[in-house]
Design an enzyme around this catalytic site. Structure first.
Site, PDB file in Angstrom:
ATOM      1  N   HIS A  31     -20.319   5.270  -7.051  1.00 44.76           N
ATOM      2  CA  HIS A  31     -20.678   4.507  -5.849  1.00 44.76           C
ATOM      3  C   HIS A  31     -19.904   3.214  -5.597  1.00 44.76           C
ATOM      4  O   HIS A  31     -20.357   2.398  -4.795  1.00 44.76           O
ATOM      5  CB  HIS A  31     -22.173   4.154  -5.870  1.00 44.76           C
ATOM      6  CG  HIS A  31     -23.102   5.309  -5.594  1.00 44.76           C
ATOM      7  ND1 HIS A  31     -23.235   6.382  -6.422  1.00 44.76           N
ATOM      8  CD2 HIS A  31     -23.976   5.530  -4.576  1.00 44.76           C
ATOM      9  CE1 HIS A  31     -24.139   7.218  -5.944  1.00 44.76           C
ATOM     10  NE2 HIS A  31     -24.596   6.734  -4.821  1.00 44.76           N
ATOM     11  N   GLY A  45     -17.230   9.360  -3.506  1.00 42.39           N
ATOM     12  CA  GLY A  45     -18.231  10.371  -3.861  1.00 42.39           C
ATOM     13  C   GLY A  45     -19.443  10.268  -2.950  1.00 42.39           C
ATOM     14  O   GLY A  45     -20.144  11.240  -2.715  1.00 42.39           O
ATOM     15  N   HIS A 102     -25.533  16.782   0.265  1.00 41.34           N
ATOM     16  CA  HIS A 102     -26.396  15.605   0.357  1.00 41.34           C
ATOM     17  C   HIS A 102     -26.374  15.110   1.805  1.00 41.34           C
ATOM     18  O   HIS A 102     -25.316  14.802   2.355  1.00 41.34           O
ATOM     19  CB  HIS A 102     -25.838  14.555  -0.613  1.00 41.34           C
ATOM     20  CG  HIS A 102     -26.651  13.318  -0.700  1.00 41.34           C
ATOM     21  ND1 HIS A 102     -26.436  12.235   0.116  1.00 41.34           N
ATOM     22  CD2 HIS A 102     -27.689  12.979  -1.506  1.00 41.34           C
ATOM     23  CE1 HIS A 102     -27.294  11.278  -0.194  1.00 41.34           C
ATOM     24  NE2 HIS A 102     -28.061  11.708  -1.176  1.00 41.34           N
ATOM     25  N   GLU A 148     -31.152  16.190  -2.501  1.00 39.84           N
ATOM     26  CA  GLU A 148     -31.463  15.432  -1.273  1.00 39.84           C
ATOM     27  C   GLU A 148     -30.631  15.994  -0.121  1.00 39.84           C
ATOM     28  O   GLU A 148     -29.965  15.262   0.610  1.00 39.84           O
ATOM     29  CB  GLU A 148     -31.145  13.946  -1.474  1.00 39.84           C
ATOM     30  CG  GLU A 148     -31.772  13.344  -2.723  1.00 39.84           C
ATOM     31  CD  GLU A 148     -31.480  11.859  -2.900  1.00 39.84           C
ATOM     32  OE1 GLU A 148     -32.446  11.105  -2.983  1.00 39.84           O
ATOM     33  OE2 GLU A 148     -30.306  11.467  -2.949  1.00 39.84           O
ATOM     34  N   GLU A 196     -34.894  12.355   4.476  1.00 42.45           N
ATOM     35  CA  GLU A 196     -34.796  10.949   4.052  1.00 42.45           C
ATOM     36  C   GLU A 196     -34.567  10.038   5.256  1.00 42.45           C
ATOM     37  O   GLU A 196     -33.805  10.368   6.168  1.00 42.45           O
ATOM     38  CB  GLU A 196     -33.631  10.816   3.048  1.00 42.45           C
ATOM     39  CG  GLU A 196     -33.494   9.407   2.526  1.00 42.45           C
ATOM     40  CD  GLU A 196     -32.360   9.266   1.500  1.00 42.45           C
ATOM     41  OE1 GLU A 196     -31.944  10.286   0.906  1.00 42.45           O
ATOM     42  OE2 GLU A 196     -31.911   8.121   1.328  1.00 42.45           O
ATOM     43  N   CYS A 236     -32.847   7.405   5.490  1.00 38.82           N
ATOM     44  CA  CYS A 236     -31.413   7.090   5.635  1.00 38.82           C
ATOM     45  C   CYS A 236     -30.655   8.216   6.337  1.00 38.82           C
ATOM     46  O   CYS A 236     -29.664   7.957   7.023  1.00 38.82           O
ATOM     47  CB  CYS A 236     -30.748   6.900   4.271  1.00 38.82           C
ATOM     48  SG  CYS A 236     -31.166   5.374   3.453  1.00 38.82           S
ATOM     49  N   CYS A 255     -32.628   2.543  -1.022  1.00 37.04           N
ATOM     50  CA  CYS A 255     -31.626   2.643   0.045  1.00 37.04           C
ATOM     51  C   CYS A 255     -32.248   2.584   1.439  1.00 37.04           C
ATOM     52  O   CYS A 255     -31.663   2.020   2.363  1.00 37.04           O
ATOM     53  CB  CYS A 255     -30.828   3.933  -0.104  1.00 37.04           C
ATOM     54  SG  CYS A 255     -31.857   5.394  -0.322  1.00 37.04           S
ATOM     55  N   CYS A 256     -33.459   3.157   1.596  1.00 38.22           N
ATOM     56  CA  CYS A 256     -33.995   3.306   2.961  1.00 38.22           C
ATOM     57  C   CYS A 256     -34.510   2.008   3.602  1.00 38.22           C
ATOM     58  O   CYS A 256     -34.177   1.739   4.763  1.00 38.22           O
ATOM     59  CB  CYS A 256     -35.089   4.358   2.988  1.00 38.22           C
ATOM     60  SG  CYS A 256     -34.570   5.980   2.407  1.00 38.22           S
TER      61      CYS A 256
HETATM   62  O1  FUB Z   1     -26.845   7.319  -3.484  1.00 34.54           O
HETATM   63  C1  FUB Z   1     -27.121   6.229  -2.632  1.00 34.54           C
HETATM   64  C2  FUB Z   1     -28.346   6.528  -1.808  1.00 34.54           C
HETATM   65  O2  FUB Z   1     -29.448   6.721  -2.680  1.00 34.54           O
HETATM   66  C3  FUB Z   1     -28.278   7.817  -1.034  1.00 34.54           C
HETATM   67  O3  FUB Z   1     -27.710   7.683   0.219  1.00 34.54           O
HETATM   68  C4  FUB Z   1     -29.690   8.214  -0.963  1.00 34.54           C
HETATM   69  O4  FUB Z   1     -29.863   9.559  -0.623  1.00 34.54           O
HETATM   70  C5  FUB Z   1     -30.192   7.863  -2.334  1.00 34.54           C
HETATM   71  O5  FUB Z   1     -29.906   8.873  -3.231  1.00 34.54           O
HETATM   72 ZN    ZN Z   2     -32.429   6.206   1.779  1.00 32.15          ZN
END
Ligand code: FUB
Ligand code: ZN
Length: 683
Positions: free
Chosen positions: A172, A223, A297, A349, A365, A367, A445-446
């Site tokens: 990340h 990634g 994802h 996810e 999700e 996001c 994250c959300c």
């Molecule tokens: O991996 C970063 C964030 O965390 C993703 O966008 C979400 O789905 C959660 O896994």
């Molecule tokens: Zn999220």
């Protein structure tokens, strides 16, 4: 689209500064974000919310800052101190004696970045010296962690700088970079302060110097996508083409064989590995222009598609645009919940196969719906078509708003369409579905993603070009526009989403030839347009938009009335889960049954579609909203015997009942209880 079919910019969002949101519904959300959510999330990032999952976000930045200072002072000697790469996601037993280690998920930095982005948008609309000072101090903490070479990711700064960019697939760094950049651009545009922007730029330059086609450079790509979109924003705000070049590089390398992630992880390469789902998970299974089905994802996917749309527009890349269209259609025709939720499976996810949209194990999700909105707006920047804005509106009012409680202090990550709390507590297959919104998440994250989106909502509602103002969502607002050497002010009044009436009034110093492009919502079967005498001569409908081109004079007002009856919706018959079921919608709002209004065992209720529904307003949840009552039936309690099975007997097992529906986004604001969007019906 240009006439030769090459994608180009046909509309751009208006600057946040030129819009004041006055809308009853959305202004309320923005004020909630400003007054409650932003301060609450700042506390969360600093681990000050009692009983909430710790974030460690600002703590990590502070520790990274100390390490950066020590590294600067001690030089090579410092590098002898290396922690093994490791994350700690829970508090140690002795919290007063925590080591200077990295805590939390490895992308925790991005929570600050989303928060500062939201702060930027909010300050644009509502200057607030105190908040700006908190933000400036936070930026000082973050920038103190930056390495002299520009690198800025606390996970590696704290643990081991010799390992940077060695695991792009999982770790990340480029995701955190993307968020940091988006936050930095927003804060710069809001305040004119460029400290964070310069930090993001230095980091971008470092990445640019390390990635590319030249020998010795890395041929990798994110990634978890988002850097693509962010680089475009950086390019647009700085005018520097190298950021567009880097975005293009990331897009063009994705899917190229041999797969970069295999080069990075030789230990997992095995025979026949090309078919492994892991590439789909990262949307790296094919070159992007050859991708036609939304896979993997779901947040990663829609962030990638948004970046592709940006690049298609700026590079006038027809093939990229065609891929975007196919991916859009794949999602919205085969893989999207009625709420605008996406991601049918919690495994990865991810998107599931076509028409696989289970209600009770849905991932959807928050996001991912937010990313779908990003994608929609970027498609609208190239092509005006209500197929994009209809979905954008659907996601905003349903699958996104459901992610935040009405008081702004708890959040859903997963947005199912059916919940039985007992199943969430006892069934391992539904462990991802929380029956109650959470104060915070280890992987948070959300919540800050909703915050940044809601505080910039006007950039989705309206876009413009030199001669046209596009209204994609009927959101009340005061809008200043410059047209050539002239200016025009539009006042939009809207009763949405509870009533389909909206009016747009022009104020100008002298008459002006101009076009208003007004979306005709796909959910609307009949509407009227009042206020313009020469409509037949000056208007046309194209791709679900009503274009009115004429000379506007001061005070001219168009009033639209979109019919908004209660509608019973059915799914495509290939959606197995919804066979024999109906959902209730009115305008853009999806409704649901809740235990609080209808008692337990919601699955025992059936709608009677033959009896008209009734929509009324209510205010019990602290926000005026519509509720719908429908006639229907429920199994009598006597129908529930000790036997698991019995011979079918017709209608006498039922009693007549009134079903009460509330907006889906408002569910679960009265404690834990059952919820259901799709119900069976009396045939
Ligand atoms: O991996 C970063 C964030 O965390 C993703 O966008 C979400 O789905 C959660 O896994
Ligand atoms: Zn999220």
């Amino acid at each position: 689209m240009s006439t030769n079919n090459k994608p180009t910019t046909v509309s751009k969002p208006l600057s946040l500064r030129s819009v004041t949101v006055t809308d009853n519904f959305w202004k309320h959300q923005m004020e909630l974000v400003r007054k409650e959510v932003i301060p609450y999330q700042w506390d969360a990032l600093n681990d000050r919310v009692p009983d909430a999952a710790p974030s460690f976000c600002m703590r990590n930045f502070k520790i990274a800052g100390k390490i950066t200072k020590a590294r600067r002072e001690q030089g090579a000697a410092y590098e002898e101190r290396i922690w093994p790469l490791k994350t700690f996601e829970t508090l140690p037993e002795d919290i007063n004696n925590m080591e200077d280690r990295f805590y939390g998920f490895l992308f925790q930095d991005s929570d600050f970045a989303k928060w500062i982005e939201a702060v930027g948008y909010s300050l644009t609309q509502h200057p607030d010296a105190e908040l700006e000072q908190i933000a400036d101090e936070a930026i000082d903490i973050v920038c103190a962690a930056q390495q002299d070479n520009g690198y800025l990711d606390t996970y590696y700064i704290i643990n081991d700088m010799s390992k940077i960019f060695t695991n792009l697939r999982d770790n990340h760094e480029l995701y955190c970079f993307g968020h940091l950049t988006e936050g930095a651009v927003a804060y710069y545009q809001a305040t004119g302060k460029d400290k964070l922007l310069n930090a993001a730029r230095r980091y971008a330059d470092f990445i640019y110097d390390n990635f590319g086609y030249e020998d010795g450079k890395l041929r990798g790509y994110p990634g978890h996508e988002i850097a693509e979109m962010a680089l475009i924003r950086l390019h647009e705000v700085t005018g520097d083409s190298k950021y567009l070049e880097l975005c293009n590089f990331f897009l063009d390398e994705r899917g190229v064989k041999p797969y970069y992630f295999d080069k990075e992880h030789p230990e997992v390469v095995k025979k026949g590995h090309e078919n492994d789902d892991r590439y789909h998970y990262h949307q790296a299974h094919l070159p992007v222009r050859e991708q036609t089905e939304a896979v993997g994802h779901s947040v990663r996917a829609v962030y990638l598609y948004s970046g592709m749309a940006d690049a298609a527009r700026l590079n006038h890349d027809e093939k990229m645009f065609e891929a975007c269209e196919k991916l859009w259609d794949s999602i919205t025709n085969k893989k999207m919940y009625i709420t605008g939720g996406i991601g049918g499976t919690h495994l990865g996810e991810a998107f599931s196969f076509n028409y696989d949209l289970p209600n009770d194990t849905a991932y959807a999700e928050t996001c991912a719906s937010i990313g779908l909105v990003f994608f929609a707006r970027r498609m609208l920047e190239m092509k005006i078509d209500n197929k994009y804005s209809d979905v954008m509106e659907r996601a905003f009012y349903n699958g996104i708003l459901s992610g935040i409680a009405l008081d702004g202090k708890s959040f859903f990550y997963v947005n199912p369409l059916e919940v039985l709390p007992e199943a969430c507590h006892k069934d391992e297959r539904k462990r991802h579905v929380k029956p109650i919104r959470q104060k915070w998440f280890g992987c948070a994250c959300c919540p800050p993603n909703i915050t940044r989106l809601l505080s910039s909502i006007s950039t989705y509602a309206y876009t413009e070009n030199e001669d046209t103002f596009f209204v994609h969502m009927y959101m009340g607002g005061e809008i200043d526009k410059v047209v050539g050497n002239d200016s025009v002010h539009f006042s939009i009044d809207s009763d949405f989403p509870w009533n389909g009436k909206a009016s747009i009034k022009a104020s100008l110093d002298k008459p002006l030839s101009y076009t208003l492009a007004l979306r005709i919502p796909g959910w609307c079967n009949s509407y009227t347009v009042d206020g313009i005498n020469d409509m037949a001569n000056c208007s046309e409908i194209k791709n679900g938009y009503l274009y009115i081109t004429r000379e506007w004079t001061d005070g001219d007002t168009v009033t639209l009335n979109f019919d908004m009856p209660v509608k019973l919706m059915q799914s495509n018959t290939l959606v197995r889960e919804n066979e024999g079921k109906l959902a209730v919608m009115r305008g853009p709002i999806v409704f649901c049954l809740e235990e609080a209004d209808n008692g337990k065992h919601l699955h025992n209720l059936s709608i009677d579609p033959g009896i008209p529904a009734n929509a009324t307003m209510f205010d019990d949840l602290g926000l005026p909203m519509s509720k719908i009552t429908m006639q229907g039936r429920r199994y009598k309690s006597s129908a529930c015997s000790d036997n698991l099975y019995k011979e079918y007997s017709p209608a006498s097992d039922y009693e007549q009942v009134t079903l009460t529906y509330i907006p889906y986004f408002a569910w679960n604001n009265r404690g834990e209880g059952e919820m259901q969007v799709w119900s069976s019906f009396v045939r």
